[in-house]
Design a protein around this motif. Structure first.
Motif, PDB file in Angstrom:
ATOM      1  N   ASP A 109       0.827  -1.210   0.000  1.00 24.18           N
ATOM      2  CA  ASP A 109       0.000   0.000   0.000  1.00 24.18           C
ATOM      3  C   ASP A 109       0.858   1.256   0.000  1.00 24.18           C
ATOM      4  N   THR A 110       1.968   1.215   0.725  1.00 23.47           N
ATOM      5  CA  THR A 110       2.876   2.362   0.745  1.00 23.47           C
ATOM      6  C   THR A 110       3.408   2.644  -0.653  1.00 23.47           C
ATOM      7  N   LYS A 111       3.789   1.603  -1.350  1.00 26.15           N
ATOM      8  CA  LYS A 111       4.293   1.748  -2.713  1.00 26.15           C
ATOM      9  C   LYS A 111       3.215   2.287  -3.638  1.00 26.15           C
ATOM     10  N   LYS A 112       2.004   1.751  -3.507  1.00 25.65           N
ATOM     11  CA  LYS A 112       0.896   2.203  -4.349  1.00 25.65           C
ATOM     12  C   LYS A 112       0.577   3.673  -4.080  1.00 25.65           C
ATOM     13  N   ALA A 113       0.593   4.070  -2.806  1.00 26.51           N
ATOM     14  CA  ALA A 113       0.311   5.464  -2.465  1.00 26.51           C
ATOM     15  C   ALA A 113       1.331   6.391  -3.102  1.00 26.51           C
ATOM     16  N   ALA A 114       2.598   6.002  -3.055  1.00 21.58           N
ATOM     17  CA  ALA A 114       3.649   6.821  -3.654  1.00 21.58           C
ATOM     18  C   ALA A 114       3.455   6.946  -5.158  1.00 21.58           C
TER      19      ALA A 114
END
Length: 320
Positions: free
Chosen positions: A251-256
């Motif tokens: 999710d962190t990667k997707k948010a970025a």
């Protein structure tokens, strides 16, 4: 914290010896707390019940032994103050959240914490109503106001909008002048409209990602796939605040990649936040919906009720 833990007097409390189902909760007699430096002792009239209570009762992965006395939400009357306390005097009606997660102890006739964990109880609501507010309302306030900086005219999506945190978040967001969208089953829509929700989505029949978009803020209390898909409805620069742990970096990667913020938060004891909540309640802009009340001795029944996952609003223990 005080080195003293008792004054020779006894009190009723709910405790447990082992982790387990609600039946491990038993009413016992324990020493009354004594305030340490900058602490107060509150004679508890009501104690709110929250999902974190039954999660701690059952045992979280990092816990080695049960919490002696569960509960973080307190509403009552100041019984005793210690050196350094200027905010309150004995006899004052207060409400607040015991410092989370290590300051538990609300399921008892008396509880203690630092004075700044509390605020004066709004005069227009009773102890049951005020005991339902602290942890859930602080969570919503710290997520929407402190973390997301929700502003007038912004669009906010609140998942599980009829839940303990959710129904208070709806009201806090509305008080901030936001356009409020919530997910909840159809049977709870009437109440949520009364509380200020502008749009409601029945999560059982409608995919929220197809029903809403261009959202400024998402308040996530469900995690998992819901949190991942919620990133898709945020506008660029938007913020998703999750009040549950993140278990992967996906999710962190997707948010970025999408150009949005993903923040995880844990509620904190907060005098300024409690005063803001008290002001909203005093003005009639924030109220807890009480799903059920139980006497202190029936804490196990309160947990069983809450763990159904079908409550609307809050469950509260009445102590006196």
């Amino acid at each position: 914290m005080s080195e003293n833990t008792e004054n020779g007097a006894a009190m009723r409390a709910v405790s447990q010896d082992v982790f387990g189902d609600p039946e491990v909760l038993k009413e016992v007699e324990r020493p009354r707390p004594v305030p340490g430096m900058s602490e107060i002792v509150v004679r508890v009239h009501a104690a709110g019940v929250n999902p974190t209570d039954w999660k701690h009762r059952a045992g979280l992965p990092w816990m080695r032994e049960p919490v002696p006395v569960l509960g973080w939400d307190v509403s009552g009357v100041v019984e005793e103050v210690s050196r350094g306390v200027t905010l309150f005097k004995p006899g004052d009606e207060v409400f607040g959240m015991l410092p989370y997660p290590h300051g538990a102890g609300a399921y008892a006739e008396y509880a203690k914490a630092t004075a700044r964990s509390f605020a004066r109880k709004p005069s227009n609501i009773d102890h049951v109503q005020s005991a339902a507010l602290p942890l859930a309302a602080l969570t919503a306030y710290q997520a929407l106001v402190d973390t997301a900086d929700l502003r007038p005219g912004q669009r906010v999506l609140i998942h599980a909008a009829a839940g303990g945190v959710g129904h208070l978040a709806v009201q806090i967001a509305k008080a901030r002048g936001a356009h409020v969208i919530g997910t909840a089953s159809t049977g709870k829509h009437e109440l949520l409209h009364e509380l200020g929700a502008d749009e409601l989505i029945d999560y059982r029949t409608t995919d929220f990602t197809e029903a809403v978009g261009d959202v400024d803020v998402v308040l996530d209390s469900l995690a998992g796939d819901v949190r991942t898909r919620s990133l898709d409805v945020l506008r660029k620069g938007g913020t998703l605040v999750s009040i549950l742990p993140r278990d992967s970096d996906a999710d962190t990667k997707k948010a970025a990649e999408r150009g949005v913020r993903l923040e995880g938060m844990l509620v904190e004891a907060d005098h300024a936040g409690m005063r803001a909540i008290a002001e909203l309640a005093q003005e009639g802009r924030l109220r807890a919906h009480i799903d059920a009340t139980y006497p202190l001795a029936e804490a196990a029944k309160a947990h069983t009720h809450g763990e159904t996952g079908h409550t609307t609003g809050k469950v509260v223990l009445v102590v006196r």
